[in-house]
Design an enzyme around this catalytic site. Structure first.
Site: not given
Ligand code: CFM
Length: 567
Positions: A65, A68, A99, A198
């Site tokens: 989500c 997260a 994580r 993000h």
């Molecule tokens: Fe970038 Fe990723 Fe992500 Fe990531 Fe991660 Fe991920 Fe993630 Mo899991 S590199 S930041 S450290 S998009 S592994 S492939 S899914 S937490 S949001």
């Protein structure tokens, strides 16, 4: 192979046929939508892929989500600020240390709060009468106990629904406590996945932290490493390698980073981006405000790590630095070679499929390529079209209602701190063929007729395993055990389970060895899950080919073992 051995193998399907097979089970509206998200690749004429759209309810997705993506992914790893989740206890609990963004408090006075999970623990009373009062109390209590430099507040779904003004509370408490307090409207439902989180996190870190400390850099070659979260220690390996070369990291966003480093991030010469999906916003905003150029790098895979180092060297245009980089690459490659050669001999030609997040499904293909393996299918959970097709498609991406929901900050040049000298340098280097702000995406680097699948569902993974029989899948915890129960090893590529680091040359060695072990362990041949068994207990014919192959390997292995025992 004899005819008898292959008799129950399903026919080798083309990517188009496999896609059709996957879609068969869906109602027509769902099939139509999913069809746009499953693309047979052609690197010479990249087809358009459907991405960053809502998951069809009922499909089992791997996505997370918005909360997260914001609290868990981008800001959560900053270890010396207090993170307070405003919401029911579950949200805080489930984002507590799951994580593996590792942290070391090494210097005297270093603080690490990441072991704590702080939450306002909202109850019915707050849902009915409002939770702002409880939030204020929580901030005061946390401050009294810890006296942190900054406090960050995260809104969860119910907070958005009842309308608590987390930003007003943050402003008020900032005034009262005299420390930096800021909040994020990152309610879980705000976007179609963690990707929205993000963006919200990038905006907040940029607005509230970056630029607070103008102490200039004295080191001649300084960079930020953006979109590297130190999962399993990856950022540490990258940092060590860069230091060996003579490159100084001002801040890593946000693997093992502290508040002070981020405040000073805008003084670096160059931004390098590891995970384009989670942090491209920050690089763009820093360039607009401070004039810092950015380049895409990839420190996953030996060949890609060497390429990235050389690109940084070329940017700084120092012969001494470039020579040092070549020396380091030669040393690291020489140390890695015996391992890489040994593993390549054992794994060459094996097939992998990768379904991870918003960046790793691309980056980790390079580790498999390093050891001669082939990636037959890949996809992200929540990336956008540019992560698949490359940034050249950015102007053509339609902004839908879900994306419009996320604030785009208006950023202007900082009158005092904007570095026009950086802009001049960028222009000159560009005219010499150096490319900035570039990301070519996953599909340009995948072979023709591979199948690219966005936001893959469990049903589709099952079909892929049955019909294309990859030797290994790189994926996440939500589907790992489904995959392994089907007899296929699954490399968990989010938190790495207990493994890693996998970045740069040292990490590549870990990865090669682990893939070799996973592919060649005999345990997979013993896996016969209950649903594969007929009433009489025998394996269903559908899985028989995989089982048969594994049994053959197993017999060969037993024979070798017996022979060596006899000897
Ligand atoms: Fe970038 Fe990723 Fe992500 Fe990531 Fe991660 Fe991920 Fe993630 Mo899991 S590199 S930041 S450290 S998009 S592994 S492939 S899914 S937490 S949001």
């Amino acid at each position: 192979m004899t005819t008898e051995e292959t008799s129950c193998e399903p026919p080798e399907l083309t990517a188009e046929q496999l896609k059709e097979e996957m879609l068969k089970a869906y109602p027509s509206k769902t099939a139509k939508k999913r069809a746009k998200q499953m693309i047979v690749n052609d690197p010479d004429a990249i087809p358009e892929i459907g991405a960053n759209s809502r998951t069809v309810p009922g499909l089992i997705t791997q996505r997370g989500c918005t909360y997260a993506g914001c609290r868990g992914v981008v800001i959560g790893p900053i270890h010396d600020i207090l993170h307070i989740t405003h919401g029911p206890i579950g949200c805080g609990y489930y984002s507590w240390l799951t994580r593996r963004n590792m942290v070391k408090a090494v210097n005297e006075g270093d603080t690490n709060y990441l072991q704590y999970a702080m939450s306002t623990d909202m109850m019915e009373e707050q849902i009915v009468f409002g939770g702002e009062k409880k939030l204020k109390q929580a901030i005061q209590e946390a401050y009294d106990i810890f006296k942190p430099k900054a406090i960050s507040i995260y809104a969860t779904c119910p907070v958005g629904l009842i309308g608590d003004d987390v930003h007003a509370v943050a402003r008020e408490m900032k005034e009262i406590l005299g420390i930096n307090v800021f909040a994020f409207s990152c309610e879980g439902y705000r976007g179609v996945s963690q990707s929205a989180g993000h963006h919200i996190a990038n905006n907040g870190v940029f607005k509230h932290i970056v630029g607070l400390d103008d102490t200039p850099q004295v080191h001649p070659f300084t960079i930020n490493v953006l979109g590297e979260y130190n999962i399993g220690g990856d950022a540490w390996e990258i940092d060590t390698l860069l230091r060996k070369c003579g490159i100084h990291v001002v801040s890593t966003l946000s693997g093992d980073v502290n508040y002070e480093q981020i405040k000073n991030a805008h003084t670096a010469h160059l931004n390098t981006i590891m995970c384009h999906r989670s942090i491209n916003y920050m690089a763009e905003m820093m360039e607009k405000k401070y004039g810092i150029p950015w380049i895409k790098v990839n420190f996953i895979g030996a060949d890609q790590s060497a390429k990235s180092l050389r690109k940084i060297g070329a940017f700084f245009e120092s012969k001494e630095l470039k020579d040092r980089i070549e020396e380091v690459i030669a040393q690291e490659m020489a140390a890695l070679k015996p391992i890489r050669d040994r593993v390549t001999a054992r794994c060459q030609g094996k097939k992998a499929a990768l379904f991870v997040g918003g960046s790793r499904a691309h980056h980790y293909q390079d580790l498999f390529k390093d050891i001669g393996m082939e990636v037959i299918s890949a996809g992200y959970e929540f990336a956008h079209r540019d992560d698949y097709e490359g940034r050249s498609v950015l102007p053509n991406i339609k902004v839908d209602a879900d994306s419009r929901n996320i604030e785009e900050l208006t950023v202007e040049e900082d009158p005092q701190r904007f570095r026009s000298d950086f802009v001049e340098k960028k222009k000159r280097l560009e005219s010499e063929g150096f490319s900035f702000s570039d990301y070519h995406g996953m599909m340009t680097e995948m072979k023709k007729s591979t199948l690219v699948i966005d936001d893959i569902s469990h049903h589709e993974i099952e079909k892929l395993i049955k019909l294309w029989k990859p030797d290994i899948i790189g994926s996440g915890i939500k589907d790992k055990f489904v995959i392994e129960k089907m007899g296929i090893p699954c490399k968990q590529l989010h938190s790495y389970d207990y493994g890693g680091p996998y970045s740069v040359f040292t990490g590549a060695a870990n990865f090669y060895e682990e893939i070799d072990r996973m592919l060649h362990t005999k345990v997979w041949s013993f896996v016969v899950p209950p649903w594969q068994k007929e009433a009489n207990g025998s394996a269903r014919p559908y899985y028989a080919p995989i089982k048969k192959e594994r049994e053959k390997e197993n017999t060969a292995w037993k024979k070798t073992a017996e022979a060596s025992e006899e000897a």
